[in-house]
Design a protein around this motif. Sequence first.
Motif: not given
Length: 167
Positions: A15-16, A18-21, A26, A29
């Motif tokens: 989650m960290v 994929f959520g980092a942007g 990514a 991830g």
Amino acid sequence: RVLAYGTVSQLGMLMVLFGAGTRTAALAGGALLLAHGVFKAPLFMATGVVEHELGTRRAGELSGAGRRMPVLAVAAAAAVASMIGLPPFLGYVAKETAFRAFSGDALALAVLTGLVAGAVLTVAYGVRFLLAAFGGDTADTADRRGSSAGLVGPVVVLACAGFGLGL
């Protein structure tokens, strides 16, 4: 249960990432998602084989299963090596990329600190799993038959995949 709790921590790391942007996060991830499947599946299957052969999967009741099932023990150790991020396994590639994704400003450093702490705990529960499932001197398995290749083979294939994909 140890493996299931570890899955929750891996999902948090995903989650960290994929959520980092960021592109690097990514990619890390995606690599970790693949690595997770390749190392966690054989570990859950190994647990099933141990339970099938010894009649229990409770850590307190296991001892010496590694001597009884050495191929399974080596395959599980390889899967744990990927899970804890030892080179050249795929888990190593994924975790190193994850760490690289957060090497920047102070906020990234705080996230990186959390990821490293999670990685250290992963080492702890990985070693605990191996010692509980395969450690010890002897196992009370006199009335149990040996593991079939049909049970151990998929564990070996996936553990080898973690190595091959890492290369």
